[in-house]
Design a protein around this motif. Structure first.
Motif, mmCIF file in Angstrom:
data_model
loop_
_atom_site.group_PDB
_atom_site.id
_atom_site.type_symbol
_atom_site.label_atom_id
_atom_site.label_comp_id
_atom_site.label_asym_id
_atom_site.label_seq_id
_atom_site.Cartn_x
_atom_site.Cartn_y
_atom_site.Cartn_z
ATOM 1 N N GLY A 290 0.825 -1.216 0.000
ATOM 2 C CA GLY A 290 0.000 0.000 0.000
ATOM 3 C C GLY A 290 0.848 1.251 0.000
ATOM 4 O O GLY A 290 0.533 2.229 -0.686
ATOM 5 N N SER A 291 1.951 1.223 0.763
ATOM 6 C CA SER A 291 2.857 2.370 0.769
ATOM 7 C C SER A 291 3.510 2.563 -0.591
ATOM 8 O O SER A 291 3.689 3.693 -1.058
ATOM 9 N N LEU A 292 3.855 1.453 -1.242
ATOM 10 C CA LEU A 292 4.443 1.544 -2.584
ATOM 11 C C LEU A 292 3.454 2.146 -3.572
ATOM 12 O O LEU A 292 3.793 3.051 -4.343
ATOM 13 N N VAL A 293 2.209 1.643 -3.564
ATOM 14 C CA VAL A 293 1.188 2.168 -4.470
ATOM 15 C C VAL A 293 0.918 3.639 -4.170
ATOM 16 O O VAL A 293 0.786 4.470 -5.075
ATOM 17 N N THR A 294 0.859 3.991 -2.879
ATOM 18 C CA THR A 294 0.620 5.393 -2.499
ATOM 19 C C THR A 294 1.766 6.282 -2.947
ATOM 20 O O THR A 294 1.551 7.385 -3.477
#
Length: 415
Positions: free
Chosen positions: A34-38
């Motif tokens: 999720g942090s990567l996508v964000t």
């Protein structure tokens, strides 16, 4: 397909008995993906916003001047035309009226005009009444900036007084626009809608004040006279500047053709102010933000791999007896290895799916808070599960090999 059914059945049984561990791993993978996508989503939005800000910024002004080498060149090619005004001396012109019209006709040009500074040391004063013989008045003790300009030059700075057309007369009027600072010093009302009877003297020559300029290059301490007045005084336009305001983002292509539009026969004697290459700048911003997002996301994924690997190793140690029993009942080393790889892969894929949803929601939330336009690519939803699956498999590689090497005899002794 029996082996696949048995494999899934084993995973479900294992997950139901170790719910806390599975939940912890799912949260870890979801947070990292999720942090990567964000990070990628926010970098794309920021790049788009910066792209729009750059396009709308002040990089749409170009200046065209005679090159210093051409000023020193005394050849007749540089002096394009000797234009003689009635009753006055010859004025060597390079920036001819038709050249200005050609520049204005270029697609993407909003406004274009000329500016020609007058000699230094010019004094300006104003008499208190309209009578030129009056001795009462205001006198500026120090010289001020006086220059001739066309209405297009002021329009390029978004300065459009109603009387600016008088600056373009072929037979120049004796009129002047004064800056707000000078108007206050000379006692000329700044806020008056119409100025009548106010006259200034530029080196003892009278000019009727037709307006006060509150912005642009003459706002503070400048006096603007008709361009042809400055040209007749200077005798040449070698010190003139052509100012061109373009549509946002059009400055670079226009800078490549504006010299030919001004002086088709000798464009080499002109120089154009360097326009920022917006395409290169935008690409650079995008690449730098993407690298930053990739670095942050990559660090989080590495930490997640270590977390899953550590958890899987602990799981292998805790399930040593179970592994020995499976080997004793006929399970091969490959079966054991596939079991742990599938365990990590399923946890990674499920965590990645949750991470994609979390990352997209966070990206939209950040866009709303900052007033940006949300940029969400469809691959964001696919990237999370795929990345999570790969992370889970990579993290389970060593634990699966370690589990496959456990022999039944060693497992029974451990138990």
């Amino acid at each position: 397909m029996v082996w696949l059914r048995d494999l899934l059945s084993d995973l479900v049984i294992d997950y139901s008995g170790r719910r806390s561990r599975v939940l912890l791993l799912l949260v870890a993978v979801a947070l990292s993906t999720g942090s990567l996508v964000t990070a990628v989503g926010v970098s794309q939005m920021a790049a788009s916003q910066i792209d729009a800000d750059i396009a709308a910024s002040g990089t749409d002004l170009l200046t065209v001047e005679i090159a210093p080498a051409a000023v020193d060149d005394a050849s007749p090619d540089v002096v394009v035309e000797e234009a003689e005004r009635p009753g006055e001396g010859a004025s060597a012109q390079i920036f001819l009226p038709e050249a200005l019209e050609r520049v204005r006709a270029i697609d993407g040009v909003r406004a274009a005009g000329l500016r020609l500074p007058m000699s230094d040391g010019i004094h300006v004063r104003r008499n208190a009444d309209a009578d030129e013989s009056s001795t009462l008045g205001y006198d500026l003790g120090s010289p001020v900036g006086v220059f001739g300009a066309t209405s297009g030059y002021l329009a390029a700075y978004h300065v459009t007084p109603e009387e600016a057309w008088m600056l373009d007369a072929v037979d120049p009027y004796d009129v002047a626009l004064v800056g707000e600072g000078i108007a206050e010093e000379l006692g000329i009302p700044v806020a008056a809608k119409e100025l009548t009877g106010y006259r200034i003297y530029v080196d003892d020559h009278a000019y009727e004040v037709i307006g006060v300029v509150s912005s642009g290059p003459a706002a503070a301490s400048g006096v603007v006279l008709p361009y042809r007045t400055a040209l007749s005084t200077a005798g040449t336009d070698r010190d003139a500047t052509l100012l061109v305001r373009t549509e946002p983002g059009a400055s670079r292509p226009i800078s490549e053709i504006v010299r030919e539009a001004v002086l088709p026969a000798r464009p080499d004697v002109l120089q154009v102010s360097a326009a920022i290459d917006l395409a290169t700048l935008r690409t650079g911003v995008n690449e730098q933000l993407s690298r930053l997002a990739g670095a942050v996301g990559g660090l989080l994924l590495v930490l997640t791999v270590l977390l899953i690997a550590n958890s899987m190793i602990v799981s292998v140690m805790a399930r040593t007896a179970e592994i020995g029993l499976r080997r004793a009942l006929g399970a091969s080393s490959l079966d054991i290895s596939v079991l742990f790889l599938a365990d990590g892969g399923v946890i990674g894929a499920l965590g990645g799916l949750a991470g994609s949803a979390l990352g997209c929601a966070a990206t939209v939330g950040i866009a709303i808070v900052n007033g940006w336009s949300a940029v969400l690519h469809p691959w964001y939803l696919v990237a999370g599960p795929v990345v999570g699956l790969l992370v889970g498999i990579v993290a389970s590689a060593y634990p699966s090999v370690r589990a496959a090497r456990i022999s039944p005899a060693e497992a029974v002794r451990v138990e």
